[in-house]
Design a protein around this motif. Structure first.
Motif, PDB file in Angstrom:
ATOM      1  N   THR A 215     -34.407 -40.801  15.598  1.00 40.34           N
ATOM      2  CA  THR A 215     -35.791 -41.131  15.934  1.00 40.34           C
ATOM      3  C   THR A 215     -36.396 -41.798  14.853  1.00 40.34           C
ATOM      4  O   THR A 215     -35.823 -41.741  13.840  1.00 40.34           O
ATOM      5  CB  THR A 215     -36.554 -39.837  16.229  1.00 40.34           C
ATOM      6  OG1 THR A 215     -36.589 -39.021  15.204  1.00 40.34           O
ATOM      7  CG2 THR A 215     -35.612 -38.712  17.328  1.00 40.34           C
ATOM      8  N   PRO A 216     -37.548 -42.647  15.363  1.00 42.81           N
ATOM      9  CA  PRO A 216     -38.177 -43.426  14.139  1.00 42.81           C
ATOM     10  C   PRO A 216     -38.572 -42.478  12.951  1.00 42.81           C
ATOM     11  O   PRO A 216     -38.241 -42.813  11.912  1.00 42.81           O
ATOM     12  CB  PRO A 216     -39.260 -44.156  14.766  1.00 42.81           C
ATOM     13  CG  PRO A 216     -38.816 -44.337  16.212  1.00 42.81           C
ATOM     14  CD  PRO A 216     -38.189 -43.002  16.464  1.00 42.81           C
ATOM     15  N   ALA A 217     -38.946 -41.464  13.200  1.00 43.70           N
ATOM     16  CA  ALA A 217     -39.450 -40.399  12.119  1.00 43.70           C
ATOM     17  C   ALA A 217     -38.464 -39.830  11.395  1.00 43.70           C
ATOM     18  O   ALA A 217     -38.507 -39.892  10.128  1.00 43.70           O
ATOM     19  CB  ALA A 217     -40.357 -39.237  12.982  1.00 43.70           C
ATOM     20  N   GLU A 218     -37.177 -39.638  11.949  1.00 43.43           N
ATOM     21  CA  GLU A 218     -36.043 -39.123  11.293  1.00 43.43           C
ATOM     22  C   GLU A 218     -35.500 -40.218  10.345  1.00 43.43           C
ATOM     23  O   GLU A 218     -35.144 -40.225   8.958  1.00 43.43           O
ATOM     24  CB  GLU A 218     -34.998 -38.757  12.218  1.00 43.43           C
ATOM     25  CG  GLU A 218     -34.995 -37.301  13.059  1.00 43.43           C
ATOM     26  CD  GLU A 218     -33.888 -37.283  13.738  1.00 43.43           C
ATOM     27  OE1 GLU A 218     -33.369 -36.182  13.897  1.00 43.43           O
ATOM     28  OE2 GLU A 218     -33.296 -38.311  14.340  1.00 43.43           O
ATOM     29  N   ARG A 219     -35.581 -41.312  10.856  1.00 46.11           N
ATOM     30  CA  ARG A 219     -35.004 -42.580  10.191  1.00 46.11           C
ATOM     31  C   ARG A 219     -35.903 -42.886   8.661  1.00 46.11           C
ATOM     32  O   ARG A 219     -35.138 -43.009   7.601  1.00 46.11           O
ATOM     33  CB  ARG A 219     -35.013 -43.626  10.949  1.00 46.11           C
ATOM     34  CG  ARG A 219     -34.263 -45.070  10.337  1.00 46.11           C
ATOM     35  CD  ARG A 219     -33.761 -45.937  11.624  1.00 46.11           C
ATOM     36  NE  ARG A 219     -33.104 -47.167  11.010  1.00 46.11           N
ATOM     37  CZ  ARG A 219     -32.731 -48.074  11.719  1.00 46.11           C
ATOM     38  NH1 ARG A 219     -32.667 -47.837  13.111  1.00 46.11           N
ATOM     39  NH2 ARG A 219     -32.058 -48.923  11.055  1.00 46.11           N
TER      40      ARG A 219
ATOM     41  N   VAL B  83     -25.598 -48.014  11.945  1.00 46.98           N
ATOM     42  CA  VAL B  83     -25.336 -47.711  13.466  1.00 46.98           C
ATOM     43  C   VAL B  83     -25.797 -46.195  13.893  1.00 46.98           C
ATOM     44  O   VAL B  83     -26.238 -45.961  14.861  1.00 46.98           O
ATOM     45  CB  VAL B  83     -23.938 -48.089  13.787  1.00 46.98           C
ATOM     46  CG1 VAL B  83     -23.740 -47.236  15.240  1.00 46.98           C
ATOM     47  CG2 VAL B  83     -23.728 -49.497  14.008  1.00 46.98           C
ATOM     48  N   VAL B  84     -25.359 -45.520  12.707  1.00 49.08           N
ATOM     49  CA  VAL B  84     -25.873 -44.021  12.904  1.00 49.08           C
ATOM     50  C   VAL B  84     -27.401 -44.020  12.839  1.00 49.08           C
ATOM     51  O   VAL B  84     -28.131 -43.080  13.378  1.00 49.08           O
ATOM     52  CB  VAL B  84     -25.235 -43.069  11.991  1.00 49.08           C
ATOM     53  CG1 VAL B  84     -25.580 -41.596  12.199  1.00 49.08           C
ATOM     54  CG2 VAL B  84     -23.513 -43.038  11.864  1.00 49.08           C
TER      55      VAL B  84
ATOM     56  N   LEU C 223     -42.257 -48.041  11.092  1.00 50.64           N
ATOM     57  CA  LEU C 223     -42.320 -46.926  12.260  1.00 50.64           C
ATOM     58  C   LEU C 223     -43.040 -47.649  13.488  1.00 50.64           C
ATOM     59  O   LEU C 223     -42.483 -47.165  14.693  1.00 50.64           O
ATOM     60  CB  LEU C 223     -43.548 -45.776  11.736  1.00 50.64           C
ATOM     61  CG  LEU C 223     -42.899 -44.535  11.106  1.00 50.64           C
ATOM     62  CD1 LEU C 223     -44.031 -43.711  10.527  1.00 50.64           C
ATOM     63  CD2 LEU C 223     -41.902 -43.808  11.919  1.00 50.64           C
ATOM     64  N   ASN C 224     -43.830 -48.536  13.320  1.00 46.58           N
ATOM     65  CA  ASN C 224     -44.316 -49.074  14.631  1.00 46.58           C
ATOM     66  C   ASN C 224     -43.479 -50.058  15.389  1.00 46.58           C
ATOM     67  O   ASN C 224     -43.290 -50.044  16.488  1.00 46.58           O
ATOM     68  CB  ASN C 224     -45.783 -49.805  14.266  1.00 46.58           C
ATOM     69  CG  ASN C 224     -46.824 -49.050  13.962  1.00 46.58           C
ATOM     70  OD1 ASN C 224     -46.870 -47.802  14.096  1.00 46.58           O
ATOM     71  ND2 ASN C 224     -47.943 -49.441  13.197  1.00 46.58           N
ATOM     72  N   VAL C 225     -42.865 -50.591  14.505  1.00 48.14           N
ATOM     73  CA  VAL C 225     -41.698 -51.692  14.793  1.00 48.14           C
ATOM     74  C   VAL C 225     -40.547 -50.764  15.553  1.00 48.14           C
ATOM     75  O   VAL C 225     -40.012 -51.251  16.710  1.00 48.14           O
ATOM     76  CB  VAL C 225     -41.252 -52.522  13.593  1.00 48.14           C
ATOM     77  CG1 VAL C 225     -39.949 -53.310  14.397  1.00 48.14           C
ATOM     78  CG2 VAL C 225     -42.175 -53.557  13.326  1.00 48.14           C
ATOM     79  N   LEU C 226     -40.329 -49.886  14.885  1.00 53.08           N
ATOM     80  CA  LEU C 226     -39.157 -49.027  15.447  1.00 53.08           C
ATOM     81  C   LEU C 226     -39.221 -48.209  16.720  1.00 53.08           C
ATOM     82  O   LEU C 226     -38.742 -48.243  17.718  1.00 53.08           O
ATOM     83  CB  LEU C 226     -38.733 -47.829  14.466  1.00 53.08           C
ATOM     84  CG  LEU C 226     -38.214 -48.038  13.198  1.00 53.08           C
ATOM     85  CD1 LEU C 226     -38.055 -46.969  12.111  1.00 53.08           C
ATOM     86  CD2 LEU C 226     -36.450 -48.323  13.589  1.00 53.08           C
TER      87      LEU C 226
ATOM     88  N   GLN D  25     -37.329 -31.294   7.452  1.00 52.75           N
ATOM     89  CA  GLN D  25     -36.475 -30.952   8.816  1.00 52.75           C
ATOM     90  C   GLN D  25     -35.927 -32.451   9.221  1.00 52.75           C
ATOM     91  O   GLN D  25     -34.672 -32.479   9.762  1.00 52.75           O
ATOM     92  CB  GLN D  25     -37.298 -30.271   9.627  1.00 52.75           C
ATOM     93  CG  GLN D  25     -37.516 -28.704   9.460  1.00 52.75           C
ATOM     94  CD  GLN D  25     -36.216 -28.041   8.998  1.00 52.75           C
ATOM     95  OE1 GLN D  25     -35.416 -28.257   9.704  1.00 52.75           O
ATOM     96  NE2 GLN D  25     -36.103 -27.009   8.040  1.00 52.75           N
ATOM     97  N   LEU D  26     -36.767 -33.432   9.050  1.00 55.63           N
ATOM     98  CA  LEU D  26     -36.478 -34.518   9.736  1.00 55.63           C
ATOM     99  C   LEU D  26     -35.179 -35.273   9.059  1.00 55.63           C
ATOM    100  O   LEU D  26     -34.243 -35.692   9.376  1.00 55.63           O
ATOM    101  CB  LEU D  26     -37.549 -35.663   9.642  1.00 55.63           C
ATOM    102  CG  LEU D  26     -38.570 -35.368  10.856  1.00 55.63           C
ATOM    103  CD1 LEU D  26     -39.868 -36.301  10.266  1.00 55.63           C
ATOM    104  CD2 LEU D  26     -38.253 -35.517  12.184  1.00 55.63           C
TER     105      LEU D  26
END
Length: 311
Positions: A140-144, A134-135, A78-81, A173-174
């Protein structure tokens, strides 16, 4: 990383062996989250550094070491993203996830002479094909993180919430938002055999400079993206349209004499590589819909071709 055996017995501590057994899972998770094998390796290394920085008493107090390692690695990702977004604003040209070969084609030699650990090899499935990655880059980092942990690695939303720092409902939801992004962006997938045939036909037509055949294989609205990272020459913006894509391909061939095109598995799907004087200089991933190519991703940044060549 050097692993010491227990003194006297000459055998690996079973608990240590179990901890190290999580490494492949962590590499697989971190690569899907980051799209970069080198960043994934750094995250996993840091995760183990934090584990071994604890006392044995602290380690023994952790009920599930595997879950602890996953939580730490995910938070590091998460930090890296979050920082990657800023870094990529200064990246020269387009950024494409790092392509991976089939495990049987993995090059073990590294420039520093170290042999690659087999655990570095990422398990290839539909969650690492280039179109999918790619998608993920657009999320967002949290979504991913929520999507990959829940939909790919089957963690519960309660577990995801603890990692992401949000409520289970918010994580649900994410992940739902991430699924919508994927459905909206991906074309109906071609059968593996059909995709392999299209890529093979494209290779043969490219080698024969058969313009008509190439035009017939490309969707009229096809898009090609190249990633040179400012290290080697590459088109800095997406190329749209079949004719423009072909012009770019032939320009590359004109700059590099004796270019050899070969079929290879790229992130688990049929792809191509281009070699110049025996060194891999480009890796091509494709998205095929029906009998036409819709997207081409060409990775030329040599920093991202480490598993493909020792040159």
């Amino acid at each position: 990383m050097t692993i010491q055996s227990e003194p006297g017995g000459g055998r690996l501590d079973p608990s240590l062996s179990a901890i190290m057994g999580e490494r492949r899972q962590l590499i697989n998770l971190a690569y899907r989250l980051l799209g970069s094998l080198s960043d994934a390796e750094d995250v996993v290394q840091e995760t183990y550094t934090r584990w071994y920085a604890m006392s044995r008493q602290q380690q023994d107090a952790i009920e599930s070491p595997g879950a602890w390692l996953t939580k730490v690695a995910s938070r590091l990702c998460l930090n890296v993203l979050s920082s990657a977004r800023a870094r990529r604003e200064t990246y020269v040209g387009e950024w494409i996830p790092e392509p991976l070969p089939d495990p049987t084609e993995w090059i073990n030699g590294r420039s520093d002479g170290i042999t690659a650990d087999p655990a570095d090899r990422v398990t290839l499935d539909e969650s690492v094909n280039m179109a999918f990655l790619v998608v993920l880059e657009a999320m967002t980092p949290a979504e991913r993180v929520a999507f990959i942990l829940h939909d790919v690695f089957r963690y519960s939303f309660a577990e995801v919430a603890e990692i992401v720092g949000r409520t289970p409902a918010a994580c649900r939801q994410l992940a739902s938002s991430a699924r919508r992004r994927i459905r909206a962006s991906q074309a109906p997938a071609a059968l593996a055999a059909q995709q392999a045939g299209v890529v093979r036909d494209f290779k043969q037509a490219w080698e024969a400079k058969d313009i008509n055949a190439l035009i017939g294989l490309l969707d009229p609205d096809a898009t090609a993206i190249a990633d040179g990272g400012g290290v080697v020459g590459a088109v800095l913006r997406p190329i749209e349209g079949a004719e423009q894509i072909l012009r770019s391909l032939f320009n590359l061939e004109g700059r590099l004499r004796n270019l050899t095109i070969m079929e290879r598995t790229v992130n688990g799907q049929p792809g191509l590589i281009a070699q110049h004087d025996g060194v891999t200089v480009s890796v091509y991933a494709f998205e095929v819909a029906g009998d036409r190519i819709k997207h081409i991703w060409a990775v030329r940044n040599p920093d991202k071709l480490r598993p493909w060549t020792t040159g």
